[in-house]
Enzyme design. Structure first.
Site, PDB file in Angstrom:
ATOM      1  N   ASP A   8       0.865  -1.187   0.000  1.00  0.00           N
ATOM      2  CA  ASP A   8       0.000   0.000   0.000  1.00  0.00           C
ATOM      3  C   ASP A   8       0.900   1.235   0.000  1.00  0.00           C
ATOM      4  O   ASP A   8       1.670   1.450   0.945  1.00  0.00           O
ATOM      5  CB  ASP A   8      -0.895  -0.014   1.233  1.00  0.00           C
ATOM      6  CG  ASP A   8      -2.022   1.006   1.162  1.00  0.00           C
ATOM      7  OD1 ASP A   8      -2.162   1.663   0.107  1.00  0.00           O
ATOM      8  OD2 ASP A   8      -2.749   1.143   2.156  1.00  0.00           O
ATOM      9  N   ASP A 102      -2.693   2.462  -6.233  1.00  0.00           N
ATOM     10  CA  ASP A 102      -1.660   2.511  -5.202  1.00  0.00           C
ATOM     11  C   ASP A 102      -1.666   1.321  -4.251  1.00  0.00           C
ATOM     12  O   ASP A 102      -1.016   1.360  -3.209  1.00  0.00           O
ATOM     13  CB  ASP A 102      -1.796   3.800  -4.394  1.00  0.00           C
ATOM     14  CG  ASP A 102      -3.148   3.927  -3.701  1.00  0.00           C
ATOM     15  OD1 ASP A 102      -4.085   3.203  -4.084  1.00  0.00           O
ATOM     16  OD2 ASP A 102      -3.269   4.753  -2.786  1.00  0.00           O
ATOM     17  N   GLU A 103      -2.342   0.250  -4.600  1.00  0.00           N
ATOM     18  CA  GLU A 103      -2.524  -0.838  -3.646  1.00  0.00           C
ATOM     19  C   GLU A 103      -2.692  -2.151  -4.395  1.00  0.00           C
ATOM     20  O   GLU A 103      -3.387  -2.213  -5.411  1.00  0.00           O
ATOM     21  CB  GLU A 103      -3.764  -0.534  -2.804  1.00  0.00           C
ATOM     22  CG  GLU A 103      -4.068  -1.491  -1.705  1.00  0.00           C
ATOM     23  CD  GLU A 103      -5.347  -1.106  -0.967  1.00  0.00           C
ATOM     24  OE1 GLU A 103      -5.695  -1.800  -0.008  1.00  0.00           O
ATOM     25  OE2 GLU A 103      -6.011  -0.118  -1.371  1.00  0.00           O
TER      26      GLU A 103
END
EC number: 2.7.7.7
Length: 351
Positions: A8, A102-103
């Protein structure tokens, strides 16, 4: 046993802006628009200290942090950086399940790089992300997705945490249920009313009790209270919808108040759509009345809904189809769905 890493990025959008503009470093930054109907898409850690968070209305964010600096989103840049990060992931595994720009989950059970442990693999991935993008990431390492995602929050920002097989169930018991994936604010409040505030409380409830109060979600809650999650990392998984709903403090009949509530939920959904760069064709508005009866209204466009204004227009048209109302409304929700389809070893010890 699987070896799962959840990566993350730390305050991704805001961190990219601070990386690219040194004048923003160390200052409270919100990615989004500061206009009256704007929404925070992401907040820097300096802004989070004041309680600013993603999906918050901009006016609320400015009340909490008057010095907040708004910068417009640059999704082309975020997508480019995300591609860099995913190229790094691909050096370690083919089993990558992105959750947003983003993860992502990574299954590193097959030891492609001949690294001693999954813990060391996560450390190397984070070091490469920092070296190649100038950004920090946090990681969770465990034997299933549920625990890996929980673990990645444990040492944020710029850290990592592992949940080993011998500690998983006991660790879950110590956590508040509000942290659990699949337990949103409304469900957490309901659980609290039922005396369920921690993983231990949840584990002590019989499955029959959970079925009575939570229906089809009961099996999931029963399993995660024991640290169990058999879902594989699925590179082909496509999210089917994104939704948000709110329960009003009092039952509403006033048209303007109801419409404002719908617009607020539409903004929450739009913040996710912008962040994930996922846009659906179908908008659904849900209404629950004071007597708990419920109706939904849906409309599908010929093309994906790619602007907040269009989402507002569709949401308002749908809620107006059930207005005016003499019966009080206690809850409204907005969902976007019908996303376009996406374009087409040696075991590794955990620790």
């Amino acid at each position: 046993m699987r070896k799962i890493i959840h990566i993350d990025m730390d305050a991704f959008f805001a961190s990219v802006e601070q990386r690219d503009d040194p004048a923003l470093r160390g200052k409270p930054v919100a990615v989004g628009h500061g206009a009256a109907r704007g929404v925070v898409a992401a907040a820097s850690y300096e802004a989070r200290v004041f309680g600013v968070r993603s999906a918050m209305p901009s006016v609320s964010a400015l009340r909490r942090c008057p010095d907040l600096i708004f910068v417009p989103p640059r999704f082309d840049v975020y997508r480019a950086v995300s591609k860099q990060i995913h190229a790094i992931f691909a050096d370690y595994t083919d089993l990558i399940q992105p959750l947003s720009l983003d993860e992502a989950y990574l299954d590193v059970t097959a030891n492609r790089r001949d690294i001693a442990t999954a813990w060391d693999t996560a450390k190397e991935i984070r070091a490469r992300i920092l070296a190649e993008t100038g950004l920090t990431a946090s990681a969770g390492v465990s034997y299933n997705k549920f625990l890996a995602k929980l673990a990645s929050d444990q040492r944020k920002p710029n850290g990592q945490f592992a949940v080993t097989p011998d500690m998983g169930a006991a660790w879950v018991e110590t956590l508040p249920v509000a942290r659990f994936h699949g337990v949103g604010p409304v469900t957490a409040a309901k659980m609290k009313r039922l005396g369920i505030e921690t993983g231990r409380d949840l584990r002590e409830k019989p499955l029959a009790f959970l079925r009575q109060h939570f229906g089809s979600a009961a099996e999931w809650y029963h399993a995660i209270a024991r640290g169990e999650d058999n879902r594989p990392v699925d590179p082909d998984r496509v999210r089917k919808s994104s939704g948000s709903e709110t329960t009003f403090n009092r039952d509403l009949t006033d048209k303007a108040e109801i419409e404002a509530g719908v617009l607020g939920q539409a903004d929450d959904v739009w913040a996710w759509c912008e962040k994930a760069q996922a846009f659906g064709r179908t908008v659904t508005v849900k209404v629950k009345y004071q007597d708990f009866t419920q109706v939904t209204r849906s409309r599908s466009d010929s093309a994906p809904v790619t602007s907040r204004d269009r989402l507002h227009d569709l949401s308002l048209a749908l809620i107006r189809s059930v207005l005016p109302t003499r019966k009080g409304i206690r809850l409204v929700g907005v969902t976007v769905s019908n996303f376009p389809a996406a374009d087409p070893d040696t075991p590794l010890p955990l620790f």
